[in-house]
Write a protein that holds these residues in place. Structure first.
Motif, PDB file in Angstrom:
ATOM      1  N   LYS A 219       0.845  -1.196   0.000  1.00  0.00           N
ATOM      2  CA  LYS A 219       0.000   0.000   0.000  1.00  0.00           C
ATOM      3  C   LYS A 219       0.878   1.243   0.000  1.00  0.00           C
ATOM      4  N   ARG A 220       0.450   2.227  -0.757  1.00  0.00           N
ATOM      5  CA  ARG A 220       1.162   3.505  -0.799  1.00  0.00           C
ATOM      6  C   ARG A 220       0.593   4.431   0.268  1.00  0.00           C
ATOM      7  N   PRO A 224      -1.091  -1.451   4.967  1.00  0.00           N
ATOM      8  CA  PRO A 224      -2.297  -2.203   4.597  1.00  0.00           C
ATOM      9  C   PRO A 224      -2.800  -3.011   5.784  1.00  0.00           C
ATOM     10  N   GLU A 228      -8.177  -5.145   4.276  1.00  0.00           N
ATOM     11  CA  GLU A 228      -7.898  -4.831   2.869  1.00  0.00           C
ATOM     12  C   GLU A 228      -7.397  -6.066   2.132  1.00  0.00           C
ATOM     13  N   THR A 232      -9.224  -7.723  -1.196  1.00  0.00           N
ATOM     14  CA  THR A 232      -8.550  -7.933  -2.483  1.00  0.00           C
ATOM     15  C   THR A 232      -8.292  -9.401  -2.791  1.00  0.00           C
ATOM     16  N   ASP A 254      -4.018   2.833  -4.540  1.00  0.00           N
ATOM     17  CA  ASP A 254      -2.872   2.713  -3.627  1.00  0.00           C
ATOM     18  C   ASP A 254      -2.622   1.299  -3.112  1.00  0.00           C
ATOM     19  N   LEU A 255      -3.365   0.292  -3.575  1.00  0.00           N
ATOM     20  CA  LEU A 255      -3.125  -1.097  -3.174  1.00  0.00           C
ATOM     21  C   LEU A 255      -2.560  -1.876  -4.360  1.00  0.00           C
ATOM     22  N   TYR A 256      -1.578  -2.758  -4.064  1.00  0.00           N
ATOM     23  CA  TYR A 256      -0.913  -3.522  -5.128  1.00  0.00           C
ATOM     24  C   TYR A 256      -0.719  -4.953  -4.640  1.00  0.00           C
ATOM     25  N   TRP A 257      -1.032  -5.942  -5.504  1.00  0.00           N
ATOM     26  CA  TRP A 257      -0.920  -7.345  -5.122  1.00  0.00           C
ATOM     27  C   TRP A 257      -0.893  -8.236  -6.356  1.00  0.00           C
TER      28      TRP A 257
END
Length: 300
Positions: A219-220, A224, A228, A232, A254-257
């Motif tokens: 997370k930016r 996280p 969350e 996701t 802002d979330l990455y996975w």
């Protein structure tokens, strides 16, 4: 002609010629003019074949005293543990008399969150109980011991801090981490993305003999959460399309996975051009068993 003569020194020092060119020195720490805890200087002059040389002699007599009391060292211990991570390294306390010799001792009481194991005469290994490492908290308490020789009560103060503050990492990082069942571990780094050809890359991989239950969510701007992650978990991963300048499919901001339940590692790329930001990585063990030596890599 050879000769030897004591020039300086009391009854504690005597010198004589031996066979050939030998000189025999006798030092007597029990002489009447010698006291414990003192240092004495002597001088012996040797003449051989017309050549004279001086020999300087020093006698150091250590302190002598009787053991009358005991103490424990160190008198305080500090442990730091990360939530869900491995138990901090055990520390040792030792009970000795005032002459420095080990003394048998008995543990009178200890905090519930500590474990003590006797490893030698008056020596104890101190470690933390794993059951207290599952959540953020701070503990303080005292270990009380009684020495078996003098009957003194001895005390060691102990502090344990259990924390989940992010570990700062940087490009080139490759670390291995133990993560307890249902636990998370956080990391943070600061980076920007100049263009799509120079993305931020992160990898999350288990050892061959470990469960595949640790997953990575980035997370930016803030850490996280498990909520969350749950949100996701059922979503398809998104990839950044350089031509259109957007994530496909669209995703929460802002979330990455890129979750993987198989044997392969999870790799996440952030190719969206952006100025320098603080990113937080969460490794979350979704399983019911601890995972050892989970590998995290980072490059940008």
């Amino acid at each position: 002609m050879s000769s030897v003569a004591k020039i300086l020194g009391g009854e504690w020092l005597s010198a004589s010629l031996g066979g050939g060119s030998k000189v025999i020195l006798n030092l007597n720490a029990g002489a009447s003019d010698v006291q414990a805890g003192s240092t004495y200087t002597g001088l012996v002059r040797v003449a051989v074949g017309g050549i004279t040389d001086d020999m300087h002699v020093i006698l150091q007599v250590p302190e002598q005293h009787d053991a009358t009391s005991a103490s424990v060292t160190p008198s305080s211990l500090y442990f730091y543990a990360y939530v869900g991570w491995e138990n901090p390294r055990a520390q040792t306390i030792r009970v000795k008399d005032n002459c420095g010799d080990p003394v048998l001792a008995t543990v009178s009481s200890r905090p519930d969150w500590l474990l003590l194991n006797e490893t030698g005469t008056g020596e104890f290994s101190v470690s933390c109980d794993n059951s207290y490492l599952g959540k953020v908290s701070s503990y303080s308490g005292t270990i009380y011991l009684r020495d078996d020789e003098y009957g003194q009560e001895l005390a060691v103060s102990v502090i344990l801090e259990v924390d989940d503050s992010p570990t700062t990492v940087a490009s080139g990082h490759q670390g291995h981490y133990d993560i307890g069942a249902g636990q998370v571990r956080y990391f943070k780094f600061v980076a920007g993305v100049s263009d799509c050809q120079n993305p931020i890359q992160m990898g999350n991989a288990p050892m061959a003999d470990q469960p595949r239950t640790v997953h990575m969510l980035i997370k930016r701007g803030s850490k996280p959460t498990i909520a969350e992650f749950d949100m996701t978990w059922g979503m398809a991963p998104s990839d950044y399309d350089c031509d259109s300048g957007q994530w496909i499919p669209s995703k929460p901001k802002d979330l990455y996975w890129k979750y993987n339940t198989g044997a392969q590692a999870e790799f996440v790329e952030i190719g969206e051009p952006m100025a320098s930001n603080t990113f937080y990585i969460m490794l979350y063990n979704k399983g019911t068993n601890i995972v050892l030596h989970q590998r995290l890599t980072l490059s940008y």
